[in-house]
Design a protein around this motif. Structure first.
Motif, PDB file in Angstrom:
ATOM      1  N   SER A 291      -6.965   1.340  -6.493  1.00 13.81           N
ATOM      2  CA  SER A 291      -6.395   2.667  -6.531  1.00 13.81           C
ATOM      3  C   SER A 291      -7.729   3.131  -6.142  1.00 13.81           C
ATOM      4  O   SER A 291      -9.578   2.953  -6.540  1.00 13.81           O
ATOM      5  N   GLU A 292      -7.861   4.730  -4.851  1.00  9.69           N
ATOM      6  CA  GLU A 292      -8.586   5.488  -4.722  1.00  9.69           C
ATOM      7  C   GLU A 292      -9.033   6.604  -4.301  1.00  9.69           C
ATOM      8  O   GLU A 292      -7.235   6.940  -3.748  1.00  9.69           O
TER       9      GLU A 292
ATOM     10  N   ASN B 184       0.762  -1.252   0.354  1.00  9.85           N
ATOM     11  CA  ASN B 184       0.302   0.215  -0.347  1.00  9.85           C
ATOM     12  C   ASN B 184       0.652   1.465  -0.046  1.00  9.85           C
ATOM     13  O   ASN B 184       2.033   1.565   0.984  1.00  9.85           O
ATOM     14  N   ILE B 185       0.629   2.464  -0.538  1.00 10.71           N
ATOM     15  CA  ILE B 185       1.083   3.943  -0.542  1.00 10.71           C
ATOM     16  C   ILE B 185      -0.511   4.504  -0.578  1.00 10.71           C
ATOM     17  O   ILE B 185      -1.190   4.526  -1.581  1.00 10.71           O
ATOM     18  N   GLY B 186       0.276   5.536  -0.133  1.00 12.39           N
ATOM     19  CA  GLY B 186      -0.942   6.921   0.146  1.00 12.39           C
ATOM     20  C   GLY B 186      -0.267   8.325   0.431  1.00 12.39           C
ATOM     21  O   GLY B 186       0.596   8.270   0.992  1.00 12.39           O
ATOM     22  N   LEU B 187      -0.466   9.347  -0.416  1.00 14.51           N
ATOM     23  CA  LEU B 187      -0.429  10.579  -0.254  1.00 14.51           C
ATOM     24  C   LEU B 187      -1.385  10.896  -0.005  1.00 14.51           C
ATOM     25  O   LEU B 187      -2.778  11.299  -0.228  1.00 14.51           O
ATOM     26  N   TYR B 188      -1.134  11.912   1.547  1.00 19.44           N
ATOM     27  CA  TYR B 188      -2.137  13.191   1.626  1.00 19.44           C
ATOM     28  C   TYR B 188      -2.083  14.462   1.939  1.00 19.44           C
ATOM     29  O   TYR B 188      -1.313  14.520   2.035  1.00 19.44           O
TER      30      TYR B 188
ATOM     31  N   PHE C 137      -3.042   3.025  -3.287  1.00 19.79           N
ATOM     32  CA  PHE C 137      -2.579   3.100  -4.399  1.00 19.79           C
ATOM     33  C   PHE C 137      -2.768   1.545  -3.647  1.00 19.79           C
ATOM     34  O   PHE C 137      -1.882   0.835  -2.685  1.00 19.79           O
ATOM     35  N   HIS C 138      -2.888   0.433  -3.727  1.00 24.59           N
ATOM     36  CA  HIS C 138      -3.055  -1.152  -3.320  1.00 24.59           C
ATOM     37  C   HIS C 138      -2.756  -2.360  -4.309  1.00 24.59           C
ATOM     38  O   HIS C 138      -3.782  -2.051  -5.268  1.00 24.59           O
TER      39      HIS C 138
END
Length: 705
Positions: A449-450, A399-403, A423-424
């Motif tokens: 992804s979302e 998993n990677i997430g940017l916020y 993104f998963h």
């Protein structure tokens, strides 16, 4: 183990420990906080609960100690819109506004707890409560999606646990502190002892914590629950290293182990059944903090790296008798199920503080390895047959997430908006691994992804009255167990759960309108909420396997689900020593066709009177209405529940300096009742053990040296 627990418990009352007070204090530690102000950390930008444009409940360690709470269901049971099924020795599932299981994210000190693996998000156990509640400094319960900040898994809400460190015990003039405590919980006959040792060494502070417990399963009203013995311990070392005026490194090493032993089961004679389950979790994490940097991109920075391993080892021994040609043969069945999850991750968080504006942004990434095996052996008449299978394919998750999130204060308005991209990716370690089980198809990688936005706006009519509106988008990527599971059942009728690597991510849209007031002696929080859940993952019969005659079942994106309801909490200071308080809430969860979902809850809440002067005391009436908005089970309408009311009493007192004692008498009038959240979706036959415990008591004792 029992003797050790007793020794720790007795030391809380008559220990001979000397804590040295030192006058010298490193200048780096002058920033150590000793305040009791409650702040919400789940929003990344710290705020008081009143300032949040949404429903957030904070439970402090003081409140946990006054209630004698040692389990999740103890600590969360009085929060409207939140329920926890199960109890000590049984899986404890958190439900928030109609969502439960892995759709609720649990975070401890910035790290998500391990996966729960109950069927269809029921009976989740490993990871859901593989931590010791007595280590908590505070619990934060966020209702509604938290994916715009915390990513996948926070579809319906999240629980954020902050544990204590040395700064919670030390003062500028106290370099050594020792705290010992003991709990007794009558409902589960649980005895628990805890020792905390805090020490300042130069420009560093350290906390060693050890807790141990022994007891049984939470009782039902008639005492007819399965006979489970529960023992465990929790050991941790937390260290804070202060580097100059602005920098800090915080490390934590912890190990948790809980053992459940069960010796009875329906349809088995005494001595013919044994189940032993050991759940363990070890965690290593390090956090780098830089505060008041005044750089262009950030003022405060946090970088967290971690490794966590969660394991469960379940062993069953069963004797069965089979009649063959009028001769009884006794079979010994041995079964070993193992669950392993390892993960390594990195989280970053950067904050920039401007005039009337706070900005937070960062990147989160984690890599997980999942493995679940099932070994069986059948011993009969001197011969042994064995098998080793993987009901769920070994898999890796990335998993990677940017916020980014921005809070703006403009005149009387509080405005917040944020967005996160996740993104998963799921990858089977061996695409043909399930062939040994009889599934002769290659597995495939799956990705999702979302983009998860959020928006809130609040208006402050005065400093003591505000109203708000919030919208939060939720996201939950498909779990590896739902994507790569192959579980054959040769019952009546025979069926098999087969993989589905075309699953889409579940999403939710959560809306809330609320009002908060703290006018003079009165305080009121009230909210109405509505949530839409799409691509909801559930099991569905998808066909028939002509090769083996089994019905095929898959997890599919079948349902749309909605939940809506109302919550309110209020308090009033009747006098300088007496406060009245109460809360009430209701949650209705429905499928798209209007059928009720088992995670609905009836109108329920409590009314209480609190006294505080030379000692603290409370009397509380807990209540719930009858529940008949229930789904349909295979044999007709699922079980309904009658309305009920119980009374609890609590007393806490400090007879001498540094000694704290609390006691609680629960279900004072010994009322027999069933909470709907414990039986929702069950048939009458399945719900036989679910009446709540009768009259019982808790005792908590703590001494600080």
């Amino acid at each position: 183990m029992n003797k050790t627990v007793l020794a720790v418990a007795v030391s809380a009352l008559c220990g001979n420990v000397h804590a040295a007070d030192m006058s010298s204090t490193p200048s780096q530690n002058t920033s150590v906080s000793q305040t009791n102000v409650v702040m919400v950390t789940a929003q990344k930008i710290e705020k008081a609960p009143y300032e949040v444009n949404g429903s957030v409940t904070v439970i402090t360690s003081d409140e946990l100690e006054r209630e004698g709470a040692t389990e999740l269901y103890d600590s969360l049971k009085n929060i409207p819109g939140v329920s926890v099924s199960g109890g000590a020795g049984r899986p404890q599932n958190i439900t928030i506004r109609g969502m439960r299981g892995n759709r609720i994210k649990i975070i401890e000190d910035g790290v998500e707890t391990g996966d729960g693996y109950g069927a269809d998000d029921l009976s989740d156990k490993v990871g859901r409560n593989s931590f010791d509640l007595s280590a908590a400094k505070q619990l934060e319960v966020v209702k509604g999606a938290g994916s715009s900040l915390h990513g996948s898994g926070a579809l319906g809400g999240l629980i954020v646990i902050t544990t204590k460190d040395a700064s919670d015990y030390l003062t500028p003039n106290k370099n050594t502190a020792v705290e010992v405590s003991t709990n007794y919980v009558g409902e589960s006959d649980k005895l628990k002892g805890t020792v905390n040792l805090a020490q300042r060494i130069g420009s560093s502070e350290h906390l060693i914590r050890y807790s141990q417990w022994t007891g049984g399963e939470s009782e039902n009203y008639t005492g007819e629950v399965y006979d489970r013995d529960v023992d465990g311990f929790d050991l941790s070392l937390t260290s804070n290293f202060y580097i100059g005026e602005h920098q800090e490194i915080k490390t934590k090493v912890s190990y948790y182990e809980d053992t459940m032993d069960r010796n009875d089961h329906d349809n088995y004679k005494s001595g013919d059944f044994n189940e032993n389950t050991v759940t363990s979790s070890n965690k290593y994490q390090a956090t780098y903090l830089y505060n008041d940097a005044d750089f262009v991109l950030f003022d405060d920075a946090k970088v967290l790296g971690y490794y966590q391993s969660t394991k469960s080892n379940n062993n069953k021994t069963r004797y069965k008798t089979k009649l063959v040609q009028n001769i009884n043969y006794k079979f010994l069945l041995l079964e070993n199920g193992q669950f392993d999850e390892e993960k390594v991750g990195l989280k970053t968080e950067f904050q920039r503080h401007l005039d009337n504006q706070n900005i937070v942004w960062g990147v989160d990434t984690v890599f997980k390895e999942h493995s679940r095996t099932l070994g069986k052996a059948i011993i009969s008449d001197g011969s042994t047959s064995t098998s080793q299978t993987n009901p769920f394919a070994d898999a890796n998750t990335f998993n990677i997430g940017l916020y980014a999130h921005d809070d703006i204060m403009w005149d009387a308005w509080d405005i917040g908006f944020g967005v996160r991209y996740d993104f998963h990716q799921l990858t089977p370690k061996d695409k043909n691994q399930l062939a040994s089980n009889g599934y002769n198809f290659a597995l495939s990688d799956t990705t999702s992804s979302e983009i998860s936005p959020s928006f809130s706006i609040g208006y402050n009519f005065t400093d003591e009255l505000k109203t708000y509106f919030s919208y939060n988008h939720g996201f939950n990527s498909p779990n590896y167990a739902k994507v790569y599971g192959y579980v054959p059942h040769d019952g009546v009728p025979p069926f098999e759960i087969v993989p589905n690597y075309n699953l889409k991510a579940e999403t939710s849209d959560n809306f809330e309108i609320g009002v908060k007031s703290r006018m003079g002696i009165y305080s009121v929080n009230a909210a109405v909420f509505y949530s839409d859940f799409e691509n909801f993952i559930r099991t569905k019969q998808t066909g028939m396997n002509s090769d083996n005659g089994r019905i095929t079942i898959q997890y599919v994106n079948l349902d749309k689900v909605k939940s809506y309801g109302f919550e309110m909490g209020a308090s009033a200071d009747i006098s300088e020593t007496v406060t009245a308080s109460g809360s009430v809430g209701v949650v209705t969860a429905e499928e798209e066709n209007g059928a009720y979902v088992e995670t609905s809850t009836p109108w329920e809440g409590n009314l209480a009177l609190h006294y505080s002067q030379d000692f603290d005391a409370f009397v509380r009436w807990n209540f719930a209405a009858a529940m008949n908005k229930v789904p349909t089970c295979s044999d007709g309408e699922c079980v309904t529940t009658a309305g009920w009311g119980t009374v609890d009493l609590g007393l806490s007192y400090e007879p001498i300096t540094d000694l704290f004692i609390s006691g609680n008498l629960n279900n004072l009038f010994d009322r027999e009742y069933v909470r709907y959240q414990d039986v929702g979706g069950m048939s009458d036959a399945q719900s036989k053990y679910n009446a709540e415990a009768g009259r019982n008591f808790n005792v908590f004792v703590k001494y600080n040296f």
